[in-house]
Design a protein around this motif. Structure first.
Motif, PDB file in Angstrom:
ATOM      1  N   ILE A  35       0.842  -1.208   0.000  1.00 48.54           N
ATOM      2  CA  ILE A  35       0.000   0.000   0.000  1.00 48.54           C
ATOM      3  C   ILE A  35       0.875   1.256   0.000  1.00 48.54           C
ATOM      4  O   ILE A  35       0.664   2.183  -0.788  1.00 48.54           O
ATOM      5  CB  ILE A  35      -0.957  -0.007   1.207  1.00 48.54           C
ATOM      6  N   TRP A  36       1.897   1.264   0.857  1.00 45.37           N
ATOM      7  CA  TRP A  36       2.772   2.437   0.926  1.00 45.37           C
ATOM      8  C   TRP A  36       3.570   2.608  -0.368  1.00 45.37           C
ATOM      9  O   TRP A  36       3.774   3.730  -0.836  1.00 45.37           O
ATOM     10  CB  TRP A  36       3.716   2.339   2.132  1.00 45.37           C
ATOM     11  N   LEU A  38       2.687   1.658  -3.378  1.00 41.23           N
ATOM     12  CA  LEU A  38       1.782   2.174  -4.416  1.00 41.23           C
ATOM     13  C   LEU A  38       1.506   3.650  -4.177  1.00 41.23           C
ATOM     14  O   LEU A  38       1.398   4.437  -5.126  1.00 41.23           O
ATOM     15  CB  LEU A  38       0.465   1.387  -4.431  1.00 41.23           C
ATOM     16  N   GLY A  39       1.409   4.033  -2.897  1.00 42.88           N
ATOM     17  CA  GLY A  39       1.202   5.436  -2.559  1.00 42.88           C
ATOM     18  C   GLY A  39       2.369   6.293  -3.007  1.00 42.88           C
ATOM     19  O   GLY A  39       2.182   7.345  -3.633  1.00 42.88           O
ATOM     20  N   ASN A  98      -4.778   5.064  -1.586  1.00 41.49           N
ATOM     21  CA  ASN A  98      -3.753   4.330  -0.828  1.00 41.49           C
ATOM     22  C   ASN A  98      -3.651   4.809   0.612  1.00 41.49           C
ATOM     23  O   ASN A  98      -3.490   3.996   1.520  1.00 41.49           O
ATOM     24  CB  ASN A  98      -2.397   4.449  -1.519  1.00 41.49           C
ATOM     25  N   LYS A 101      -6.326   3.391   2.588  1.00 42.77           N
ATOM     26  CA  LYS A 101      -6.173   1.951   2.821  1.00 42.77           C
ATOM     27  C   LYS A 101      -5.120   1.642   3.882  1.00 42.77           C
ATOM     28  O   LYS A 101      -4.976   0.490   4.279  1.00 42.77           O
ATOM     29  CB  LYS A 101      -5.788   1.247   1.503  1.00 42.77           C
ATOM     30  N   THR A 102      -4.374   2.656   4.314  1.00 46.53           N
ATOM     31  CA  THR A 102      -3.386   2.404   5.360  1.00 46.53           C
ATOM     32  C   THR A 102      -4.117   2.187   6.694  1.00 46.53           C
ATOM     33  O   THR A 102      -5.304   2.508   6.811  1.00 46.53           O
ATOM     34  CB  THR A 102      -2.388   3.574   5.514  1.00 46.53           C
TER      35      THR A 102
END
Lengths: 277, 197
Positions: A35-36, A38-39, A98, A101-102
């Motif tokens: 997630i990170w 992709l962020g 993203n 979603k964290t």
């Protein structure tokens, strides 16, 4: 209703019969890393979009288009890099997704997340622009990306219309007796007559330079230029067909400035200052 | 090995750690949260007891499955309530309709707290008040009913509510305000209760 004991036993039995085990910790760690990452990727992509938007406006050609008496909509369609603006919106949206979603992403208000994502993209985009990333990337894309001239740099298509008095191309011969040769994107040779340059600040026209000519077509392969302007974003588009033109050299404008002076009565004076690498 | 009384003294976080080593310890977590979560599920869903129990079983299975994702920075109760909240939503999605079921029992003391906070009439029998509040809650849209239940019946603070429904605290506060006014509107329209002047 089951009693506490019965319920306990039912849950534990289900865990045992279905062989349920807690998912391993590394799975959650990797999910977070993904997630990170992709962020961060969305942030970098958004920043690149911002840097390209800045780069495409670096010649500050509003005045030139004003002097051409374009209406506001026409001006917007040529000047505004819609593709990069849409890309920026998309990457800011992805960054927002993203962040949300964290683990703690839900604690922040959407408006703050979007504003933060946009501010970070713009700040990093400015850094990228001054670090030369935008220039390098535009050169790379203009040389290789499909549909570049229509999608990423609409000004290129707009200027490729000799019948409407706009011609773009790469200079093939030096300026002698107010004439120079030009090769347009369709690999067509042009002879350009540029009489009006005498009273102006004289740009250095060397073979290999990419220029925009504003004037009128006077015959087959002949064009009278009233203004000749440097072209920086999208210039490497002309390197695509270089193999077919062995005589062509490559010149780069490293710094150029277009000054537009309003003379009154709707007339404009356009001066260009070029510097070659 | 710890004996029963020692285990009962442990915090939720410590029990989670123990469960990861010894599956049997999960029974203590189930015992701590079974009644609370069952009430919560019944209150927000209005489903029959058997169905609420099925949902609760799923909640505990998911809790067990995801134990390694629990971070001690969050309250365990908020974490498990959030799993219950998500399980209820996922159940509704599966059946694609809000099921009708039996009425929810509201603790009389808590009903009185809610009534006081909303300036509802006090001169009424506690049991009757709880029933009337329950009736009014049932008439509310699910999101407003849940926020009122979390605040007044589950007695959660703003941070906990935010962690359970996964919304920012500011949003929780505005949802709560909206829920209060919707609740008042229902009461005025249905004339279930009166407001104190």
């Amino acid at each position: 209703m089951m009693s506490d004991q019965q319920f306990n036993e039912a849950v534990l039995e289900k865990i045992q019969t279905d062989k349920i085990k807690p998912l391993p910790k590394w799975l959650f760690v990797w999910r977070n890393v993904l997630i990170w990452s992709l962020g961060v990727l969305s942030l970098i992509s958004g920043s690149i979009a911002v840097s390209l938007i800045i780069y495409m406006q670096s010649l500050d050609e509003w005045g030139v288009y004003q002097s051409m008496k374009l209406n506001y909509l026409e001006m917007m369609s040529v000047m505004v890099p819609i593709f990069w603006l849409v890309s920026l919106a998309l990457f800011v949206g992805l960054l927002y997704y993203n962040v949300k979603k964290t683990e703690r992403g839900y604690r922040y208000r959407p408006i703050y997340v979007v504003a933060g994502a946009l501010a970070l993209s713009v700040a990093l985009g400015i850094v990228c622009h001054f670090a030369g990333v935008s220039r390098w990337l535009d050169d790379f894309l203009s040389e290789r990306a499909p549909y570049y001239e229509r999608v990423m740099s609409p000004a290129l298509s707009y200027w490729s219309d000799p019948a409407s008095g706009r011609l773009i191309g790469i200079v093939t011969t030096e300026l002698i007796d107010d004439r120079f040769g030009l090769l347009s994107p369709e690999a067509r040779e042009w002879e350009i007559l540029w009489e009006s340059n005498k009273d102006r600040h004289q740009p250095v026209l060397l073979p290999g330079l990419v220029v925009k000519c504003l004037g009128r077509q006077v015959g087959e392969g002949r064009f009278v230029a009233e203004q000749v302007l440097p072209m920086v974003p999208g210039r490497k588009f002309f390197k695509r067909g270089q193999k077919d033109c062995p005589h062509r050299q490559w010149q780069e404008v490293t710094c150029s400035r277009v000054l537009v002076e309003r003379l009154g009565g709707g007339a404009y004076e356009v001066r260009t200052y070029w510097q070659l690498r | 090995m710890l004996d029963n009384s020692e285990i009962e003294q442990l915090s939720d976080q410590e029990l989670v750690k123990l469960t990861l080593v010894d599956q049997g310890c999960f029974a203590y977590l189930i015992m701590r949260y079974r009644a609370k979560l069952l009430n919560y599920i019944r209150r927000i869903t209005n489903v029959r007891d058997e169905e609420a129990e099925d949902i609760l079983q799923e909640v505990f299975l998911k809790t067990y499955l995801n134990l390694n994702s629990f971070k001690p920075s969050l309250k365990f109760s908020s974490w498990i309530y959030a799993i219950a909240h998500n399980q209820v939503i996922s159940n509704f999605r599966k059946i694609k309709a809000r099921p009708e079921g039996s009425s929810v029992t509201i603790d009389e003391g808590l009903a009185e707290t809610l009534a006081a906070d909303l300036n509802l009439e006090k001169a009424i029998d506690q049991k009757l008040l709880a029933q009337k509040i329950d009736k009014a809650l049932q008439a509310l849209p699910a999101k407003y009913r849940e926020i009122l239940i979390l605040k007044y019946l589950e007695e959660k603070n703003y941070q906990e509510m935010s962690d359970i429904i996964k919304k920012p605290m500011g949003t929780v506060a505005s949802m709560l305000n909206k829920a209060r006014s919707e609740f008042k509107k229902v009461i005025l329209e249905t004339k279930i209760l009166r407001y104190d002047e």
